[in-house]
Design a protein around this motif. Structure first.
Motif, PDB file in Angstrom:
ATOM      1  N   PRO A 189      -4.234  11.349  -6.102  1.00  0.00           N
ATOM      2  CA  PRO A 189      -5.120  12.023  -5.148  1.00  0.00           C
ATOM      3  C   PRO A 189      -4.459  13.307  -4.604  1.00  0.00           C
ATOM      4  N   HIS A 226      -1.362  -1.460   1.003  1.00  0.00           N
ATOM      5  CA  HIS A 226      -2.084  -0.520   0.143  1.00  0.00           C
ATOM      6  C   HIS A 226      -2.929   0.387   1.039  1.00  0.00           C
ATOM      7  N   PRO A 227      -2.849   1.716   0.867  1.00  0.00           N
ATOM      8  CA  PRO A 227      -3.547   2.606   1.810  1.00  0.00           C
ATOM      9  C   PRO A 227      -5.070   2.396   1.861  1.00  0.00           C
ATOM     10  N   ASP A 228      -5.677   1.984   0.729  1.00  0.00           N
ATOM     11  CA  ASP A 228      -7.132   1.810   0.741  1.00  0.00           C
ATOM     12  C   ASP A 228      -7.529   0.356   0.929  1.00  0.00           C
ATOM     13  N   ASN A 229      -6.564  -0.516   0.944  1.00  0.00           N
ATOM     14  CA  ASN A 229      -6.873  -1.940   0.963  1.00  0.00           C
ATOM     15  C   ASN A 229      -5.724  -2.667   1.665  1.00  0.00           C
ATOM     16  N   PRO A 230      -5.662  -2.495   3.004  1.00  0.00           N
ATOM     17  CA  PRO A 230      -4.475  -2.916   3.767  1.00  0.00           C
ATOM     18  C   PRO A 230      -4.162  -4.405   3.655  1.00  0.00           C
ATOM     19  N   TYR A 277      -9.701  12.545  -9.175  1.00  0.00           N
ATOM     20  CA  TYR A 277     -10.061  12.654  -7.765  1.00  0.00           C
ATOM     21  C   TYR A 277     -10.554  14.063  -7.466  1.00  0.00           C
ATOM     22  N   LYS A 334      -3.909  14.636  -1.787  1.00  0.00           N
ATOM     23  CA  LYS A 334      -2.950  14.660  -0.676  1.00  0.00           C
ATOM     24  C   LYS A 334      -1.597  14.048  -1.035  1.00  0.00           C
ATOM     25  N   SER A 335      -1.508  13.427  -2.213  1.00  0.00           N
ATOM     26  CA  SER A 335      -0.219  12.915  -2.683  1.00  0.00           C
ATOM     27  C   SER A 335       0.329  13.707  -3.871  1.00  0.00           C
ATOM     28  N   PHE A 392       1.105   8.280  -2.324  1.00  0.00           N
ATOM     29  CA  PHE A 392       0.496   7.131  -2.992  1.00  0.00           C
ATOM     30  C   PHE A 392       0.285   7.470  -4.465  1.00  0.00           C
ATOM     31  N   PRO A 425      -1.340   5.944  -7.724  1.00  0.00           N
ATOM     32  CA  PRO A 425      -2.182   4.845  -8.186  1.00  0.00           C
ATOM     33  C   PRO A 425      -1.740   4.250  -9.531  1.00  0.00           C
TER      34      PRO A 425
END
Ligand code: C2O
Ligand code: CU
Ligand code: CU
Length: 535
Positions: A161, A68-72, A508, A163-164, A181, A183
């Motif tokens: 977000p 997960h990009p925010d929670n590796p 976002y 950037k995605s 990503f 969500p």
């Protein structure tokens, strides 16, 4: 820079510029010199109707997991989706057609994902280096210094977000990819994905780069709607074919600037087939419909006058099912509906848009049991009160006469794509956007990143607004029809009308776009960046 609005009708423009209006009769008898245009059109009367069964795009399987990009520490599903060129048969009796699609499918494979379960998608540009449709290098972002083949994928309706989100400038050439990503923190809804590369979106989508993305949640699970093989995506678009059964994209007589303002093609394609049929049982079915056309507004109806029992709009369920005889669906819009064939055993039912035949349903004789149900109430929706809005923006949909005289350009608020941002709502604030349409045509207006409600529509006097900058309404205020009382991300803004929408800019902070979803308009200035500001 001159900033004048002109009263504008598409038909007048086409007539004046010597372009075709309905069908391509004009260009067939007067073919231009360009290769693509020089080929004449396929005679659709020679193509037998209802010869091919309706296909359903495959459901996409993850190719593994990634952090997960925010929670590796946690891993989430990872999908790899290449955009490729390949050949497909639109009809049993037609030669294979060269198209573009995702994972060798057009419509692309369907995402079937759950609310609250994020995913990662690597969108790979595995297309050839050259485009097979006519690029207009005079259009914003499509100058000849850029590679002809560029893609960037947008999840339409997704709260994603920035950037995605597939910002139109974030394109990349063939051989490259981008991992986005998603969500999936939103209600069950009929999203879709499609290309969004600046200045060539219309060509990439026409070539076949679009697909469905179904987001489901617990609420939907509890509804007992038809599911499995009784829930079917219907992805409709119009296309022209030449005599070799290749896609034909109409162009202007100006070889240097082939862009045209919009067109209605003469063949309706459903899930990648021309005139398909679907064998159904005498029971209820759920259909997830998308208008993926570049520019055609659908007016859909059934030969037996059967009604669409519409249960959902762009972004989720309606408060209650609405029965609709004539379904108006603009490019970018979706409709989720039930068709009940229970009383139609043995019938053959045709679905058409205006006079264009889309497909046929063949209802079998055999009695079947149907344990699905259509509840009398669906999802309750709180109407956002106007008093919640901290700002009202007056935004015009108009047309600018360019100095050379043609082609004319459609503009939002009289501003070009590359001008500074003017729409900049704060995160979590509520705003009303009043869309003043100075043209005679309906423009489907789409905002990225957010969902909105339609407040009302009312006719106004364009002349009065030019002179004094004030809105003078004519006639009554029309509340949205019952099948527009759900969450929307694309709204039909009719000609000569003020369409008001109310939006909470949740999600976002960052840069998104809002634009007309007639792809020819979007590609030529009828698109603007907007910022959601951190509070
Ligand atoms: Cu369906 Cu900005 O797009
Ligand atoms: Cu979108
Ligand atoms: Cu438009």
């Amino acid at each position: 820079m001159t900033k004048t609005f002109l009263p504008f009708t598409r038909r007048e423009f086409l007539r004046n510029s010597g372009l075709l209006v309905a069908g391509l009769a004009a260009s067939q008898s007067n073919p231009h010199k360009t290769g693509v245009v020089g080929r004449s059109l396929l005679d659709l009367n020679s193509v037998p109707q209802f010869a091919d069964p309706l296909p359903t795009p495959p459901v996409l399987k993850p190719s593994g997991t990634r952090p997960h990009p925010d929670n590796p520490k946690s891993s989430i599903p990872f999908y790899r989706v290449p955009a490729q060129q390949f050949e497909t048969k639109f009809h049993r009796d037609l030669k294979p057609t060269r198209i573009w699609g995702y994972a060798k499918s057009s419509p692309g494979p369907t995402f079937d994902v759950r609310s609250g379960e994020p995913i990662l998608v690597e969108w790979v540009n595995a297309l050839p280096k050259s485009h097979f449709l006519p690029i207009d290098h005079t259009i914003h972002g499509a100058d000849s210094a850029k590679p002809d083949v560029r893609i960037v994928t947008h999840l339409h309706g997704g709260k994603v977000p920035p950037k995605s989100d597939g910002y139109p400038d974030d394109w990349y050439p063939s051989g490259k990819s981008a991992t986005y990503f998603y969500p999936n923190q939103q209600d069950s809804s009929t999203l879709w994905y499609h290309d969004h590369a600046l200045g060539i979106t219309r060509l990439n989508v026409y070539a076949g780069l679009f697909g469905s993305y179904f987001l489901r949640d617990k609420f939907e699970d509890g509804l007992n709607l038809p599911r499995g093989k009784y829930e079917i995506p219907l992805i409709l678009c119009d296309r022209f074919f030449d005599r070799d059964a290749q896609l034909f994209y109409p162009v202007s007589p100006d070889e240097k600037s082939p862009w045209i303002p919009d067109f209605f093609a003469n063949a309706m394609i459903v899930n990648g087939k021309l005139f398909p049929f679907l064998d159904v049982e005498p029971r209820k079915y759920r259909f997830r419909m998308l208008n993926a056309s570049n520019g055609r507004l659908f007016h859909l109806s059934f030969s037996n006058k059967q009604e669409f029992l519409q249960i959902g709009t762009d972004l989720g369920f309606l408060p209650a099912a609405v029965s609709v005889k004539l379904l108006a669906l603009a490019p970018g819009e979706r409709a989720d509906f039930i068709l009940d064939f229970t009383d139609h055993a043995g019938e053959q039912i045709t679905l058409s848009s205006d006079s264009l035949i889309a497909m046929q349903f063949r209802v079998s004789q055999t009695k079947v049991s149907d344990s699905s149900s259509l509840p009398s109430t669906l999802r309750s929706i709180d109407r956002t009160p106007e008093s919640a809005a901290v700002n009202t923006r007056i935004l015009t949909l108009g047309e600018k006469d360019d100095m050379a005289g043609n082609p004319q350009t459609m503009l939002l608020n009289n501003a070009h794509w590359d001008m500074p941002v003017t729409e900049n709502p704060k995160l979590d604030s509520v705003e009303i956007w009043s869309l003043l349409n100075f043209t005679d045509d309906t423009h489907p207006i789409h905002l990225h990143g957010v969902r909105f409600q339609v407040l009302d529509r009312r006719n106004f006097e364009p002349e009065y607004y030019y002179k004094g900058g004030q809105i003078k309404y004519i006639g009554p205020t029309n509340p949205p029809p019952a099948n527009e009382l759900g969450w929307k991300d694309t709204v039909q803004a009719h000609g000569g009308t003020v369409t008001r929408i109310i939006t909470k800019f949740e999600g976002y902070p960052g840069r998104y776009v809002w634009h007309c979803h007639l792809l020819e308009h979007e590609d030529n200035e009828m698109m603007r960046p907007y910022d959601i500001l951190s509070p």
